[in-house]
Design a protein around this motif. Structure first.
Motif, PDB file in Angstrom:
ATOM      1  N   ASP A  82       0.839  -1.202   0.000  1.00  0.00           N
ATOM      2  CA  ASP A  82       0.000   0.000   0.000  1.00  0.00           C
ATOM      3  C   ASP A  82       0.871   1.250   0.000  1.00  0.00           C
ATOM      4  O   ASP A  82       0.541   2.253  -0.634  1.00  0.00           O
ATOM      5  CB  ASP A  82      -0.931   0.014   1.214  1.00  0.00           C
ATOM      6  CG  ASP A  82      -2.028  -1.038   1.105  1.00  0.00           C
ATOM      7  OD1 ASP A  82      -2.323  -1.495  -0.022  1.00  0.00           O
ATOM      8  OD2 ASP A  82      -2.596  -1.393   2.157  1.00  0.00           O
ATOM      9  N   ASP A  83       2.002   1.200   0.703  1.00  0.00           N
ATOM     10  CA  ASP A  83       2.913   2.345   0.725  1.00  0.00           C
ATOM     11  C   ASP A  83       3.473   2.603  -0.672  1.00  0.00           C
ATOM     12  O   ASP A  83       3.561   3.761  -1.104  1.00  0.00           O
ATOM     13  CB  ASP A  83       4.049   2.102   1.719  1.00  0.00           C
ATOM     14  CG  ASP A  83       4.955   3.302   1.841  1.00  0.00           C
ATOM     15  OD1 ASP A  83       4.437   4.418   2.095  1.00  0.00           O
ATOM     16  OD2 ASP A  83       6.173   3.144   1.666  1.00  0.00           O
ATOM     17  N   ARG A  86       0.866   4.329  -2.681  1.00  0.00           N
ATOM     18  CA  ARG A  86       0.767   5.750  -2.313  1.00  0.00           C
ATOM     19  C   ARG A  86       1.896   6.547  -2.959  1.00  0.00           C
ATOM     20  O   ARG A  86       1.678   7.636  -3.478  1.00  0.00           O
ATOM     21  CB  ARG A  86       0.798   5.928  -0.798  1.00  0.00           C
ATOM     22  CG  ARG A  86      -0.531   5.681  -0.117  1.00  0.00           C
ATOM     23  CD  ARG A  86      -0.510   6.106   1.334  1.00  0.00           C
ATOM     24  NE  ARG A  86       0.391   5.286   2.139  1.00  0.00           N
ATOM     25  CZ  ARG A  86       0.085   4.098   2.650  1.00  0.00           C
ATOM     26  NH1 ARG A  86      -1.110   3.581   2.429  1.00  0.00           N
ATOM     27  NH2 ARG A  86       0.949   3.421   3.368  1.00  0.00           N
ATOM     28  N   GLN A  87       3.102   5.989  -2.940  1.00  0.00           N
ATOM     29  CA  GLN A  87       4.235   6.660  -3.578  1.00  0.00           C
ATOM     30  C   GLN A  87       3.993   6.811  -5.077  1.00  0.00           C
ATOM     31  O   GLN A  87       4.296   7.862  -5.653  1.00  0.00           O
ATOM     32  CB  GLN A  87       5.523   5.880  -3.327  1.00  0.00           C
ATOM     33  CG  GLN A  87       6.014   5.960  -1.906  1.00  0.00           C
ATOM     34  CD  GLN A  87       7.293   5.166  -1.706  1.00  0.00           C
ATOM     35  OE1 GLN A  87       8.098   5.043  -2.619  1.00  0.00           O
ATOM     36  NE2 GLN A  87       7.475   4.628  -0.512  1.00  0.00           N
TER      37      GLN A  87
END
Length: 104
Positions: A82-83, A86-87
């Motif tokens: 998920d990170d 987002r990036q």
């Protein structure tokens, strides 16, 4: 112009339509070669992955190999976190170049 890369006028005898498609066809390649930008298409949107080159777990070669192409399958295949997603959203270009792959 997008990423500071200006399109020159058509050469003598070349029509604007031909010039437009030639310019669009090598836009990402020129962005990488002249400005060091790595542009990837993921889920239909273009992203400038240049800021990730040094930090990407797969290394800069992996990102550079996908420059100018649709990298959606590769992105989904590796099951990014998920990170990472987002990036990716933060790397999306505000101005989107023409549809399709930028490199043949």
């Amino acid at each position: 112009s997008l990423l500071g890369l200006a399109a020159a006028a058509p050469r003598h005898g070349e029509r604007w339509r031909e010039h437009y498609f030639e310019f669009c066809g090598d836009w990402a390649e020129r962005a990488y070669r002249t400005a060091g930008r790595v542009l990837l298409k993921i889920d239909g949107a273009w992203h400038d992955a240049t800021p990730m080159l040094l930090d990407h777990p797969g290394g800069p070669e992996l990102l550079a190999a996908s420059a100018g192409r649709d990298a959606t399958q590769a992105f989904e295949y590796t099951n990014h976190s998920d990170d990472a997603r987002r990036q990716l959203r933060r790397l999306q270009l505000e101005a989107q170049p023409p549809s399709g792959n930028l490199l043949a």
